[in-house]
Design an enzyme around this catalytic site. Structure first.
Site, short mmCIF file in Angstrom:
data_model
loop_
_atom_site.label_atom_id
_atom_site.label_comp_id
_atom_site.label_asym_id
_atom_site.label_seq_id
_atom_site.Cartn_x
_atom_site.Cartn_y
_atom_site.Cartn_z
N SER A 127 -4.90 -2.06 -4.03
CA SER A 127 -3.91 -3.12 -3.82
C SER A 127 -3.56 -3.75 -5.17
CB SER A 127 -4.52 -4.13 -2.83
OG SER A 127 -3.61 -5.12 -2.48
N LYS A 179 1.52 -5.34 -0.78
CA LYS A 179 0.07 -5.38 -1.02
C LYS A 179 -0.62 -6.39 -0.10
CE LYS A 179 -0.01 -2.21 -4.28
NZ LYS A 179 -0.46 -0.85 -3.97
#
Ligand code: HXC
Length: 273
Positions: A158, A176
């Site tokens: 992420s 994300k």
């Protein structure tokens, strides 16, 4: 390409740590994920890396295999994570050729720097599809195989942008945030069946082209950015590889459902980077 071991691996790990384990990696030819994979292979794993570009993915697989004589590393190019059937075919091939899947790294990502003013709806959707749908598809295609592993681990790559929001990265920030949320649900649904799921949020890493484009567009910006990081230095791919090894090793077994920023506390100081 000969990569010195110290570039991607701390000297604390023992040989054979991941003997007989298989890792399936999307975005495996990229800067971060290729070094994570290289470290796992060096420590005994075999690997299957997935990418959109055929040449780049196959080259990267050959290169990663040099980390350990006798290792098996498959590169599957022409695979778009937005198409679940591509991933299912890749996962099936991985199991056929390497015997199973023990670890999954969902690392494929889309990124470009653009203001909201200039971002088309299709540009936003392209990144959401690659990052969010692509991560969902990766889990969907691999979970039946992971559930047969004695040490099943999933790891999503992420970022830290969405902790604060990020100009010129609204699409990636939103994506994300969704990736982190997806990881949490995977941990809750599959934790009881033995699967450990976590996120690594690398923040900006010097070696990534993506980060270079984001940070060093202005003269001296990278130096200034580095000086502002509480840990006093820019992150390296080795930092991410070492965190991955910890999470996938027996030592990391009880860490589940977490988003771990490997960023030297950068986002706490100056906001996500
Ligand atoms: C504005 C852009 C654009 C750009 C593409 N688009 N690039 N808009 N600025 N630079 C728009 C297109 O105009 C189009 O919208 C839409 O996005 C889809 O573009 P396509 O090229 O048709 O899509 P596709 O082939 O699917 O490619 C999508 C992509 C992908 C996201 C651009 O190719 C990509 O991700 N490339 C870069 C890969 C990359 O850098 N990965 C590293 C990630 S590193 P319209 O409206 O025209 O149809 C990383 C680290 C971050 O993420 C740092 C962490 C700290």
């Amino acid at each position: 390409m000969s990569v010195p071991e110290s570039k991607y691996l701390s000297p604390v790990w023992r040989d054979g740590l991941f003997k007989d384990r298989v890792v399936f990696v999307t975005g495996g030819a990229g800067t971060i994920c290729s070094m994570q994979t290289r470290a796992l292979v060096r420590l005994g794993a075999n690997a299957c890396i997935i990418g959109r570009s055929e040449g780049k993915t196959e080259e990267a697989a050959k290169d990663i295999a040099t980390a350990r004589p006798g290792s098996k590393v498959i590169g599957i190019g022409g695979c778009d994570v937005r198409k679940v059937e591509n991933l299912q075919a890749a996962a099936d091939r991985c199991v056929r050729e390497l015997g199973g899947i023990d670890f999954v790294i969902a690392g494929a990502a889309g990124n470009f720097v653009v203001s909201l003013d200039c971002m088309s709806a299709n540009a936003f959707k392209a990144v959401m599809d690659i990052d969010v749908l692509g991560t969902f598809n990766t889990i969907k295609a691999t979970i039946p195989h992971l559930l047969r592993s004695p040490t099943p681990r999933s790891l999503f790559i992420s970022a830290t942008f969405h902790y604060t929001g990020m100009p010129m990265q609204a699409h990636v920030s939103a994506a994300k945030a969704a990736v982190d949320s997806l990881m949490a649900s995977v941990a809750l649904e599959y934790g009881p069946r033995g699967v450990q799921s976590n996120v690594i949020a690398p923040g900006a890493i010097a070696e990534t082209e993506g980060a270079a484009r984001l940070i060093s567009s202005e003269e001296g910006a990278m130096r200034e950015y580095e000086a502002s990081i509480p840990s006093g230095r820019i992150r390296t791919v080795r930092d991410v590889a070492d965190a991955t090894i910890y999470l996938f090793s027996e030592a990391g077994t009880y860490v589940n459902g977490q988003a771990i920023a490997v960023d030297g506390a950068a986002w706490r100081r100056q906001g996500a980077a």
